[in-house]
Design a protein around this motif. Structure first.
Motif: not given
Length: 183
Positions: A72, A68, A61-62, A87, A64-65, A84, A80-81
């Motif tokens: 968002a 994300q 996931f970190l 994760c 996978n833009s 993060f 989203l933050d």
């Protein structure tokens, strides 16, 4: 410490931005980010669309833009933050305490700190405005009489604090009543 965590770390549901009527679920477990969607449309081409799901490990996931950006757009940058952080192993253990334990902790805070904390989340707003918290605060500020309890039942403990208990607390801290200071 991570073993104290429940399997589901975070969950949020929401509707897509207008004019979309689609619904979304974001579920963060100990090991995965699960993103689900349900297309809602009266258009004939979309009526048979099935719900969708994307599952990623925290590490994937970190990176996978695309996922994300979707999160968002639907839930906002703050969510989203937060995801993060989860994760990356940054857990908010304070949020995981029971309401009863948090009420005990909150009752020891200064009024300014309670006001600030109430702005951090819906849960803390609810706790900071709860009668259970303000009853504890009033009981530590002054002696509660049966009449005060009856009045608090009508107006609430928070209002009771600001009308009765806080003035009594200030007199106590300053060394007596106004009349005592004049003598």
């Amino acid at each position: 410490m991570a073993s104290w965590l429940p399997e589901t770390l975070y969950e949020i549901l929401g509707q897509g931005p207008a004019p979309s009527k689609d619904y979304y679920q974001l579920l963060i477990t100990r090991s995965q980010v699960v993103f689900r969607w349900w297309k809602i449309s009266l258009r004939s081409g979309y009526q048979s669309t099935k719900p969708g799901e994307a599952k990623e490990s925290h590490e994937d996931f970190l990176e996978n833009s695309h996922l994300q950006i979707q999160i968002a757009l639907i839930f906002g940058a703050r969510i989203l933050d937060y995801v993060f952080g989860l994760c990356e192993g940054k857990f908010d253990f304070l949020e995981r305490l029971s309401d009863n334990v948090l009420l005990i902790i909150l009752s020891y805070l200064d009024l300014e700190d309670i006001a600030s904390l109430s702005q951090t989340s819906h849960r803390f707003l609810k706790l900071c405005r709860s009668d259970q918290l303000w009853e504890r605060i009033v009981e530590t500020a002054c002696e509660v009489t049966p009449d005060m309890r009856a009045l608090a039942g009508d107006i609430g403990w928070r209002q009771m604090f600001f009308t009765k208990a806080q003035p009594a607390r200030k007199r106590k801290q300053s060394g007596g009543s106004e009349e005592d200071r004049q003598l």
